[in-house]
Design an enzyme around this catalytic site. Structure first.
Site, PDB file in Angstrom:
ATOM      1  N   HIS A 166      65.612  14.000  34.341  1.00 22.40           N
ATOM      2  CA  HIS A 166      66.362  13.527  33.172  1.00 22.40           C
ATOM      3  C   HIS A 166      65.929  14.281  31.914  1.00 22.40           C
ATOM      4  O   HIS A 166      64.864  14.902  31.902  1.00 22.40           O
ATOM      5  CB  HIS A 166      66.063  12.036  32.923  1.00 22.40           C
ATOM      6  N   CYS A 254      60.689   4.934  31.985  1.00 22.63           N
ATOM      7  CA  CYS A 254      61.679   4.460  32.974  1.00 22.63           C
ATOM      8  C   CYS A 254      61.547   2.983  33.326  1.00 22.63           C
ATOM      9  O   CYS A 254      62.507   2.367  33.778  1.00 22.63           O
ATOM     10  CB  CYS A 254      61.543   5.240  34.273  1.00 22.63           C
TER      11      CYS A 254
END
Ligand code: CIR
Length: 259
Positions: A166, A254
């Site tokens: 990401h 996350c």
């Protein structure tokens, strides 16, 4: 500076051992240790004064401990994403029900197929949101987010990402214009106006550190990056052991939604 009051997090399920990984060579996840490290992480956030909303584990979704990807929570609205990995897409349904406890229905928005978006690709810098164009987040997803955010005077800037899962695998905003950033993105002119803190190539994982109300939580085991952050002299620093989620390309950002 106090910006975040609450977090949403989710306990790891036993099925975490079957989570998605790009590095099977790192070995399999130890569930007991992953649970302990998650508890320690939650305690750090609780001790920083954040109110914690903990979602029970769900064995159907091995990666559901990574709550960050299914929702994007801002001061003005919430966006339920459309996660780009098929195995994770269903996480959004339950997440929407939990997030709905914190936002009015007219402030809840949804990314729709064919748009995909993982919020691990979204880095918030005040009212500007940098969004990684990755294997998980496509241009259509970014376009939809741009339209939604126009309603709130939020700006969206797309960032092509070639390395890492990401955008936030490679860059983290530490407030006060400070940006922790790896060599993959450091030359991108999009980030020219920031004070860039270059993460050494042998410590790239540490680029995913989180700012929480003037404390920086950094993953344990990255002394060079730690020294660079210390040198800024602006933050309290706390280390957290992330050895187990690291095996699944997961980092500190996350496993919580901070809002
Ligand atoms: C995945 O591949 O989706 C998970 N194993 C890791 C997700 C990490 N999430 C994040 O960076 N926001």
């Amino acid at each position: 500076m106090k910006k975040f009051k609450k977090i949403i997090a989710r306990e790891p399920s036993k099925s975490i051992i079957n989570g998605i990984t790009s590095s099977p060579d790192l070995g399999s996840v130890n569930y007991q240790l992953a649970s302990q490290q998650h508890k320690d992480y939650i305690n750090i956030l609780k001790n920083l004064g954040l109110e914690t909303y903990l979602i029970p584990k769900d064995e159907k979704f091995p990666d559901s401990v990574f709550v960050e990807d299914a929702a994007l929570l801002t001061a003005k609205c919430a966006v339920i994403t459309n996660p780009g990995a098929i195995a994770r897409n269903g996480e959004k349904t339950e997440m929407a029900a939990h997030v709905a406890q914190f936002y009015k229905p007219n402030k809840m928005h949804y990314i729709q197929a064919p748009g995909t978006l993982d919020a691990g690709d979204v880095m918030m810098v005040n009212d500007t949101f940098y969004v990684g164009l990755t294997e998980r987040t496509n241009q259509e997803g970014i376009n939809q987010l741009t339209e939604i955010f126009k309603l709130y005077d939020y700006q969206v800037i797309a960032v092509p990402v070639k390395e890492g899962l990401h955008l936030k695998s490679s860059v983290s905003y530490l407030e006060y214009n400070n940006l922790l950033i790896t060599s993959d993105l450091i030359d991108n002119p999009i980030f020219d106006n920031f004070n860039k803190i270059p993460v050494p190539d042998d410590e790239k994982y540490c680029a995913n550190s989180i700012w929480v109300n003037d404390t920086i939580i950094v993953p344990k085991g990255y002394p060079k990056t730690l020294a660079l952050i210390k040198k800024l002299n602006e933050y309290q620093i706390i280390m957290a052991d992330t050895s187990e989620i690291a095996k699944l390309d997961g980092g500190l950002s996350c496993t919580s939604l901070r809002f």
